[in-house]
Design a protein around this motif. Structure first.
Motif, PDB file in Angstrom:
ATOM      1  N   TYR A  99       0.846  -1.120   0.073  1.00 32.45           N
ATOM      2  CA  TYR A  99      -0.052   0.146  -0.133  1.00 32.45           C
ATOM      3  C   TYR A  99       0.915   1.238  -0.010  1.00 32.45           C
ATOM      4  N   ASP A 100       0.833   2.196  -1.006  1.00 27.09           N
ATOM      5  CA  ASP A 100       1.385   3.339  -1.102  1.00 27.09           C
ATOM      6  C   ASP A 100       0.569   4.520  -0.543  1.00 27.09           C
ATOM      7  N   ARG A 101      -0.686   4.120  -0.260  1.00 27.83           N
ATOM      8  CA  ARG A 101      -1.547   5.178   0.206  1.00 27.83           C
ATOM      9  C   ARG A 101      -2.562   4.245   1.066  1.00 27.83           C
ATOM     10  N   PHE A 102      -2.692   5.197   2.443  1.00 22.09           N
ATOM     11  CA  PHE A 102      -3.550   4.539   3.174  1.00 22.09           C
ATOM     12  C   PHE A 102      -4.084   5.577   4.406  1.00 22.09           C
ATOM     13  N   ALA A 103      -5.029   5.213   4.912  1.00 16.72           N
ATOM     14  CA  ALA A 103      -5.482   5.909   6.212  1.00 16.72           C
ATOM     15  C   ALA A 103      -5.068   5.583   7.335  1.00 16.72           C
ATOM     16  N   ILE A 104      -4.827   6.640   8.402  1.00 14.63           N
ATOM     17  CA  ILE A 104      -4.501   6.431   9.748  1.00 14.63           C
ATOM     18  C   ILE A 104      -5.549   6.827  10.835  1.00 14.63           C
ATOM     19  N   ILE A 105      -5.655   5.780  11.850  1.00 17.46           N
ATOM     20  CA  ILE A 105      -6.372   6.444  12.959  1.00 17.46           C
ATOM     21  C   ILE A 105      -5.551   6.153  14.238  1.00 17.46           C
ATOM     22  N   GLY A 106      -5.306   7.119  15.084  1.00 18.97           N
ATOM     23  CA  GLY A 106      -4.336   6.938  16.113  1.00 18.97           C
ATOM     24  C   GLY A 106      -5.129   7.576  17.370  1.00 18.97           C
ATOM     25  N   HIS A 107      -4.573   6.947  18.461  1.00 15.99           N
ATOM     26  CA  HIS A 107      -5.357   7.373  19.432  1.00 15.99           C
ATOM     27  C   HIS A 107      -4.020   7.612  20.588  1.00 15.99           C
ATOM     28  N   ASP A 108      -4.064   8.890  21.025  1.00 13.71           N
ATOM     29  CA  ASP A 108      -2.894   9.391  22.265  1.00 13.71           C
ATOM     30  C   ASP A 108      -1.645   9.208  21.417  1.00 13.71           C
ATOM     31  N   ARG A 109      -0.657   8.610  21.891  1.00 18.36           N
ATOM     32  CA  ARG A 109       0.813   8.589  21.337  1.00 18.36           C
ATOM     33  C   ARG A 109       0.881   8.319  19.818  1.00 18.36           C
ATOM     34  N   GLY A 110      -0.369   7.206  19.461  1.00 17.47           N
ATOM     35  CA  GLY A 110      -0.271   6.828  18.048  1.00 17.47           C
ATOM     36  C   GLY A 110      -1.005   7.926  17.204  1.00 17.47           C
ATOM     37  N   ALA A 111      -1.855   8.900  17.799  1.00 16.15           N
ATOM     38  CA  ALA A 111      -2.265  10.060  17.106  1.00 16.15           C
ATOM     39  C   ALA A 111      -1.192  10.923  16.871  1.00 16.15           C
ATOM     40  N   LEU A 112      -0.422  11.117  17.581  1.00 15.09           N
ATOM     41  CA  LEU A 112       0.962  12.105  17.375  1.00 15.09           C
ATOM     42  C   LEU A 112       1.825  11.414  16.067  1.00 15.09           C
TER      43      LEU A 112
END
Length: 293
Positions: A99-112
């Motif tokens: 995957y060259d393009r993708f979405a990210i959802i992060g919580h807390d540290r992962g959001a940073l």
């Protein structure tokens, strides 16, 4: 969930940006989405949300470097646990899945990490979802007075190497459990087994967890300040969901996020910090709504 794995997910150890191997779980079909956990947790925080999202998406959930079952390299420089390095881990892992393009959802540290990935790799990140955190620069700016005691651990782990690690190791069970308990208003979000798992995994990662937080008070802050001053912004759709910290700490979250993301939504909800586990249906809906933008 079985044996502290997400049921139905395939696991592997995949090399990140600089040879560090990360614990990665993957399942589902469709557009790719990477889920990044917060403190003091592992990828297991996404269990219920991941099970729903895999119906329509390819879901990749991983333990950040220094956490869970991922490698915990010694912090030989500030870059070792910078969010730039962690973002590079994520991009490299996604590309190894094709995957060259993708979405990210992060919580807390992962959001940073998600924010840094969006700033550093705008061509790769399609959407960003943020759970209950502010950008590093703004976090330090809104903390002031007695109200800032809610973030006392940020100041402890920002101190020079040595004393914070010794202090935390001396009472590691109590230290990590205190966040799981204090930030869970229902008192029922975690099973005793999962709570113990989070504490046990964090106890085995004290130096790397402290290094992660120390980076946010140094190199990560410097990067955020430089980007903000230069006008660098998140070019993709961004959605933020959080507790109403603004009313307690006296800041306007829409102004803060509007300065980083021209295309963003913000919602404050009545939930604790661990909202993906407290109310997985709400967070699954949040993710689906973001991914249709």
């Amino acid at each position: 969930m079985t044996d502290f794995n997400i049921e139905g997910f395939t696991y592997d150890r995949i090399v990140g940006a600089d040879g560090v191997k990360l614990n990665v779980a993957q399942a589902g079909e469709g557009p790719p989405i990477v889920l990044l956990h917060g403190f003091p947790q592992t990828h297991l925080m996404w269990n219920a949300v991941a099970q729903e999202l895999k119906r329509n998406y390819t879901v990749i959930a991983l333990d950040l470097r220094g956490y869970g079952d991922s490698d915990k390299p010694e912090a030989v420089s500030p870059q070792t646990y910078s969010k730039r390095t962690m973002a590079a881990d994520v991009v490299k892992i996604a590309t190894q899945f094709g995957y060259d393009r993708f979405a990210i959802i992060g919580h807390d540290r992962g959001a940073l990490v998600a924010v840094r990935a969006g700033l550093d790799y705008p061509e790769a990140i399609t959407h960003i979802g943020i759970l209950d955190v502010l950008p590093t620069k703004d976090t330090w700016e809104v903390l002031h007075g007695v109200e800032a005691k809610v973030a006392w651990h940020l100041y402890l782990m920002a101190q020079p190497k040595g004393l914070p690690e010794k202090m935390i190791n001396a009472v590691a069970d109590e230290f990590f459990a205190s966040f799981l308990d204090a930030w869970d208003p229902t008192g029922a979000t975690f099973s005793p087994e999962l709570r113990d798992h989070y504490v046990r995994m964090s106890k085995g990662a004290v130096p790397s967890i402290v290094a992660d937080y120390r980076a946010s008070a140094s190199i990560d802050l410097d990067m955020d300040r430089e980007d903000h001053a230069s006008g660098r912004r998140l070019a993709m759709p961004v959605a933020v969901i959080s507790q109403d910290w603004g009313s307690q700490l006296g800041f306007n979250p829409t102004e803060i996020w509007g300065a980083w993301a021209p295309d963003f939504t913000y919602e404050a909800i009545n939930a604790g910090h661990f909202m993906a586990e407290e109310d997985p249906a709400r967070i699954t809906g949040f993710a689906r709504q973001l991914l249709t933008r």
